[in-house]
Design an enzyme around this catalytic site. Structure first.
Site, short mmCIF file in Angstrom:
data_model
loop_
_atom_site.label_atom_id
_atom_site.label_comp_id
_atom_site.label_asym_id
_atom_site.label_seq_id
_atom_site.Cartn_x
_atom_site.Cartn_y
_atom_site.Cartn_z
N HIS A 188 57.01 97.27 17.58
CA HIS A 188 57.41 98.00 18.65
C HIS A 188 57.43 97.28 19.97
O HIS A 188 58.18 96.51 20.45
CB HIS A 188 56.85 99.54 18.67
CG HIS A 188 57.48 100.25 19.85
ND1 HIS A 188 56.64 101.18 20.88
CD2 HIS A 188 58.70 100.45 20.43
CE1 HIS A 188 57.46 101.56 21.77
NE2 HIS A 188 58.78 101.18 21.53
N CYS A 236 49.29 103.01 20.21
CA CYS A 236 50.08 103.02 21.35
C CYS A 236 51.15 103.80 21.70
O CYS A 236 51.20 104.63 22.36
CB CYS A 236 50.83 101.47 21.69
SG CYS A 236 49.49 100.31 22.05
N HIS A 237 52.02 103.80 20.33
CA HIS A 237 53.32 104.98 20.69
C HIS A 237 53.40 105.59 19.26
O HIS A 237 54.29 106.16 18.92
CB HIS A 237 54.30 104.34 21.05
CG HIS A 237 54.08 103.42 22.29
ND1 HIS A 237 54.15 102.12 22.26
CD2 HIS A 237 54.10 103.74 23.69
CE1 HIS A 237 54.03 101.57 23.29
NE2 HIS A 237 53.91 102.56 24.15
N GLY A 238 52.41 105.58 18.28
CA GLY A 238 52.15 106.27 17.05
C GLY A 238 53.11 105.60 15.67
O GLY A 238 53.44 106.49 15.09
#
Ligand code: FES
Length: 194
Positions: free
Chosen positions: A134, A158-160
């Site tokens: 990502h 960080c964002h799953g």
């Protein structure tokens, strides 16, 4: 009275009595100037030396990393580095291999089998960059006791983004599987990455 012509140096002063005394302020200034100049000279000399110790981009791009995997037990992973990037080396258990093989490839965001992501005869060794596809965070799961996420592979805090036991993206915003670098086993227990 003494004069410059009498041998008075620029660091000396002639006082009204006609005596010649050292001028400490002038001398101090000369010392400071000399030290400063030496400092600049040292910096100029050292910088090329430090730069010469950093590998250039093309040297770095060709570098390889040799890893002895003997101590990595099934179910364990290590974090190391390859060309200045985190590298995960994981010894998959039979259950983790079975879990990866059970997933219909067509259901994957970035369709790849575990076999395509490992080397023949070394199918239990999953070697990937430890860089989330990502935005580049380092996923959890290679360190002892770290959260491996809902698919048992790696989990990016960080964002799953969640990766499975083949390092394939299964959930979250990451678009691609964890990258498998070029590597080969040069013996049953030694792998050369790069
Ligand atoms: S960087 Fe890993 S989910 Fe965003």
């Amino acid at each position: 009275m003494a004069t410059l012509e009498d041998g008075v140096s620029p660091t000396q002063t002639v006082v009204p009595t006609g005596d010649v005394i050292e001028n400490p302020r002038r001398r101090d200034y000369l010392k400071v100037a000399a030290v400063s100049f030496a400092g600049v000279g040292a910096a100029v000399t050292v910088l090329p030396l430090i730069n010469s110790m950093n590998p250039s981009a093309d040297v770095l791009a060709q570098s390889t990393t040799e890893i002895d995997v003997t101590a990595i037990e099934p179910g364990q992973a290590i974090k190391t580095s390859f060309r200045k990037q985190p590298l995960f080396v994981r010894n998959l258990t039979p259950a983790e291999i079975a879990a990866a093989d059970a997933v219909p490839v067509s259901s994957l965001r970035d369709p790849q089998t575990l076999a395509q992501r490992t080397r023949e005869g070394h199918g239990n060794w999953l070697i990937t960059l430890g860089v989330c596809t990502h935005l580049g965070c380092v996923p959890l799961g290679a360190g002892e006791g770290e959260n491996r996420g809902p698919f048992g592979g790696y989990f990016c805090p960080c964002h799953g983004s969640a990766y499975d036991t083949a390092g394939r993206i299964r959930q979250g915003p990451a678009p691609k599987n964890l990258e498998v670098p070029n590597y080969e086993f040069t013996s049953p227990t030694v792998v050369v990455v790069g």
